[in-house]
Design an enzyme around this catalytic site. Structure first.
Site, PDB file in Angstrom:
ATOM      1  N   CYS A  77       0.873  -1.174   0.000  1.00 16.55           N
ATOM      2  CA  CYS A  77       0.000   0.000   0.000  1.00 16.55           C
ATOM      3  C   CYS A  77       0.906   1.218   0.000  1.00 16.55           C
ATOM      4  O   CYS A  77       1.703   1.395   0.928  1.00 16.55           O
ATOM      5  CB  CYS A  77      -0.880  -0.021   1.249  1.00 16.55           C
ATOM      6  SG  CYS A  77      -1.857   1.477   1.513  1.00 16.55           S
ATOM      7  N   CYS A 188      -1.159   3.841  -6.530  1.00 22.15           N
ATOM      8  CA  CYS A 188      -1.974   3.187  -5.509  1.00 22.15           C
ATOM      9  C   CYS A 188      -2.192   1.763  -5.993  1.00 22.15           C
ATOM     10  O   CYS A 188      -2.476   1.546  -7.182  1.00 22.15           O
ATOM     11  CB  CYS A 188      -3.307   3.912  -5.337  1.00 22.15           C
ATOM     12  SG  CYS A 188      -4.509   3.028  -4.317  1.00 22.15           S
TER      13      CYS A 188
END
Length: 261
Positions: A77, A188
């Site tokens: 992440c 992302c």
């Protein structure tokens, strides 16, 4: 190194389901390892949270993975890596902690002078880790920071090819018109799951980059340096999620893991 420790799984964490895009690459690069994936979908998305909130949530996730008995942790992440990677490495000095980062370096190095759009969460773009990347590469080329709040939620819902998603992205990408965008960084881990839609809107001439491959190769290097590479696993994945309807999110996780992008 104790062979029992080598046989332990690698923990992979994401603020939701996006990190499965990294897990897919990890399984390719490390076919003899087993994995535990933990998605914190109950608290997703992290991108609009404060740095302190992200740090606390990431530490909670790391503790959860450690309770499962992992030998290394991959923070799949970008937001969590930016806000908590350094602190986790300080806290767990004897364990490999691998962090992802936006693939800005290859986008700049392989480019031909055109602009690079960095598509990421608000938090990733405002934290110091990305500021450092901008210091390194922003003087050489036009780098456009483009936050996409709301996009991870499409992936969490499994909405990957809808008219609503196309309208959302078309509106967001309008600011790129006339900017000579040569490449775009998917900053992302949720975004690769809507890669075909992003590509179709930006155009086939815009090259897309993400950090999954670099993260997988760095994980292999770290495991090797710690003497933790396993030669007897079979890339088995154990699934966990913090959502109240965990079974539904695990079903969606397996779908994302197997889908063709």
């Amino acid at each position: 190194m104790d062979n029992d420790k080598k046989s332990l799984p690698v923990g992979v964490f994401d603020s939701g389901l996006g990190g499965i895009s990294v897990l897919r690459r990890l399984v390719k690069v490390l076919p003899d390892e087993d994995f535990i994936f933990y998605g914190d979908s109950a608290n997703a998305p992290y991108g609009s949270r404060t740095a302190d909130d992200i740090l606390q949530l990431t530490e909670n996730a790391a503790d959860r993975l450690l309770s499962y008995g992992v030998k290394a942790i991959v923070i799949a992440c970008n937001t969590a890596s930016s806000a908590a990677g350094r602190q986790l490495r300080e806290k767990y000095k004897n364990m490999p902690i691998i962090c992802i980062e936006p693939a800005l370096k290859p986008a700049v190095q392989e480019g031909h002078g055109g602009a690079v759009a960095v598509l990421a969460t608000e938090a990733t773009l405002r934290l110091s880790k990305f500021a450092h990347l901008m210091d390194l590469y922003g003087k050489k080329i036009d780098i456009i920071k483009l936050p996409l709040p709301g996009l991870p939620e499409f992936v969490e819902r499994g909405e990957l090819d809808s008219d609503k998603l196309r309208d959302f992205l078309t509106e967001k990408f309008a600011v790129l018109k006339g900017r000579n965008v040569e490449s775009a960084v998917l900053g992302c881990t949720h975004y690769p799951f809507v890669r075909p839609m992003i590509q179709s809107i930006l155009g086939q001439d815009v090259k897309l980059y993400d950090g999954a491959d670099g993260t997988a190769r760095q994980t292999r290097r770290c495991l090797e340096s710690y003497g933790l590479l396993n030669g007897n696993g079979n890339a088995h994945v154990e699934w966990h999620n913090s959502a109240g309807n965990q079974d539904e999110f695990i079903k969606r996780s397996k779908m994302l893991f197997k889908m063709k992008i």
